[in-house]
Design an enzyme around this catalytic site. Structure first.
Site, PDB file in Angstrom:
ATOM      1  N   TYR A 157      -7.976 -15.014  -4.441  1.00  0.00           N
ATOM      2  CA  TYR A 157      -7.443 -16.179  -4.169  1.00  0.00           C
ATOM      3  C   TYR A 157      -6.569 -16.148  -2.791  1.00  0.00           C
ATOM      4  O   TYR A 157      -6.121 -15.248  -2.539  1.00  0.00           O
ATOM      5  CB  TYR A 157      -6.456 -16.641  -5.396  1.00  0.00           C
ATOM      6  N   THR A 168      -3.694 -17.071  -1.749  1.00  0.00           N
ATOM      7  CA  THR A 168      -2.410 -16.381  -1.615  1.00  0.00           C
ATOM      8  C   THR A 168      -2.038 -14.875  -2.132  1.00  0.00           C
ATOM      9  O   THR A 168      -1.151 -14.259  -2.049  1.00  0.00           O
ATOM     10  CB  THR A 168      -1.321 -17.285  -2.456  1.00  0.00           C
ATOM     11  N   LYS A 169      -3.325 -14.375  -2.560  1.00  0.00           N
ATOM     12  CA  LYS A 169      -3.126 -12.706  -3.121  1.00  0.00           C
ATOM     13  C   LYS A 169      -2.751 -11.874  -1.823  1.00  0.00           C
ATOM     14  O   LYS A 169      -3.067 -12.367  -0.669  1.00  0.00           O
ATOM     15  CB  LYS A 169      -4.513 -12.431  -3.866  1.00  0.00           C
ATOM     16  N   ASN A 170      -2.519 -10.848  -2.096  1.00  0.00           N
ATOM     17  CA  ASN A 170      -2.181  -9.632  -1.208  1.00  0.00           C
ATOM     18  C   ASN A 170      -3.417  -9.652  -0.164  1.00  0.00           C
ATOM     19  O   ASN A 170      -3.403  -9.267   0.996  1.00  0.00           O
ATOM     20  CB  ASN A 170      -2.134  -8.363  -1.864  1.00  0.00           C
ATOM     21  N   MET A 171      -4.803  -9.697  -0.508  1.00  0.00           N
ATOM     22  CA  MET A 171      -5.999  -9.768   0.313  1.00  0.00           C
ATOM     23  C   MET A 171      -6.806 -10.925  -0.284  1.00  0.00           C
ATOM     24  O   MET A 171      -6.722 -11.266  -1.408  1.00  0.00           O
ATOM     25  CB  MET A 171      -6.670  -8.669   0.391  1.00  0.00           C
TER      26      MET A 171
END
Length: 366
Positions: free
Chosen positions: A182, A184-187
């Protein structure tokens, strides 16, 4: 000092990602294809020690497809935390199985092994810990419980790309792991998910289920879904995968700065066995959490998030699975948590503004 608003999250998508998408679009091959296969291989090598990887169209699809491939269905129970995003419980319910909610540990926000063991019945087939905020669950203790009772472990690693427990990557402990891409995840891959597993047959089933139940075209072997990842998404994911290691180091540095300088709040703790990747930097405030959030935004221009204000066992959608259930540590966390900006593009000036704001609000409320 700048007063520009600092958002709670800030996805990093640059020209490299734009170029990758353009390359795929110009190729004319935009559905699941060579980019997806390359992303699976690269994620396997870089994140989960060579485990099988099956790319899908969301983190929720990764959980749902993985559970179906593991044989979870009606009449089964899977123990999950209530303190998480609803996708965890939803994925179990969508198989026809029953999500059974357990409490969390106060320090790390992840499943409490004692609460898990107390929730086991003769219908329990698995335990699904969530590596919440990027901090791994206690996989040693949960693994021992699973082995003792003949249960499977399913890892919700949606927020934990690159996190480790005892030096071992998350997503490699259970029957399968599930990651999210998604925005906003870290990637990110724009959107998408990844199933990781050491079980070749589970990987084969998951790959069929995501593709309408077929391995060979039009020779459908099982009832399946359309959960494929596009090559457009995979191309973004491949670019981000090359950057996430450095971004994680920056998140950890930002978190260390916050922990060293914040006052009047409870900073996140890290278990000795854990490598925390700080998808979220989550503090606790003991009184008027919502007022604290409002003051950060309205008085100081600092965005924040509350993950999650309503425990799953209190949600209208999932509460029918947990009539009368009391989970005191979960309820306490839901009333106290605030996630502060920690993303890698924060400047030192912005980090200092966050510290100044949090300390001022905490002091004012003391």
């Amino acid at each position: 000092m700048s007063t520009e608003f600092i958002p709670a999250a800030h996805p990093i998508i640059g020209e490299d990602e734009v170029d990758a998408v353009s390359r795929v679009i110009r190729s004319g091959m935009v559905a699941q294809g060579p980019e997806t296969a390359a992303f699976e291989q690269e994620f396997s090598e870089q994140m989960v020690g060579g485990a099988h990887c099956v790319a899908v169209n969301s983190g929720t699809s990764a959980l749902h497809t993985g559970l179906l491939a593991a044989g979870v269905g009606p009449g089964d129970e899977v123990i999950v935390p209530s303190f998480t995003f609803a996708a965890t419980g939803n994925s179990v319910a969508l198989t026809g199985a029953t999500p059974v909610f357990a409490d969390i540990e106060d320090d790390y926000f992840c499943l409490d092994p004692a609460s898990v063991e107390a929730a086991i019945t003769d219908k329990t087939v698995g335990i699904m810990p969530v590596h919440l905020y990027g901090h791994p669950a206690n996989m040693d203790a949960l693994g021992k419980i699973a082995e003792k009772h003949g249960l499977k472990l399913f890892e919700d690693a949606a927020q934990a790309h690159g996190a480790t427990w005892g030096g071992r990557p998350v997503g490699t402990f259970g029957a399968f792991g599930a990651f999210s891409f998604y925005p906003t995840k870290n990637m990110t891959a724009g959107e998408g998910g990844m199933i990781t597993t050491g079980d070749g047959e589970l990987a084969r089933l998951a790959a069929m289920i995501r593709n309408q139940g077929m391995e060979k075209r039009y020779a459908n072997e099982v009832v399946g879904l359309n959960n494929r990842m596009t090559d457009i998404n995979a191309a973004i994911g491949r670019v981000q995968l090359a950057k996430v290691g450095e971004w994680t180091r920056q998140r950890q540095e930002n978190a260390a700065f916050l922990t060293e300088n914040l006052e009047g709040v409870v900073a996140p703790k890290v278990a000795p066995e854990a490598t925390h990747v700080y998808h979220q930097y989550t503090i606790r405030v003991s009184a008027d959490r919502d007022g604290f959030v409002a003051a950060l935004k309205d008085e100081h221009g600092i965005g924040s998030g509350v993950y999650y204000p309503i425990p799953n066992h209190r949600l209208p959608s999932l509460a029918p699975y947990a009539p009368g259930l009391e989970l005191p540590h979960t309820e306490k966390a839901a009333a106290e948590v605030i996630s502060l900006p920690v993303y890698p593009s924060l400047t030192r000036e912005q980090l200092e503004r966050i510290v100044t704001a949090v300390n001022a609000v905490a002091k004012a409320g003391a």
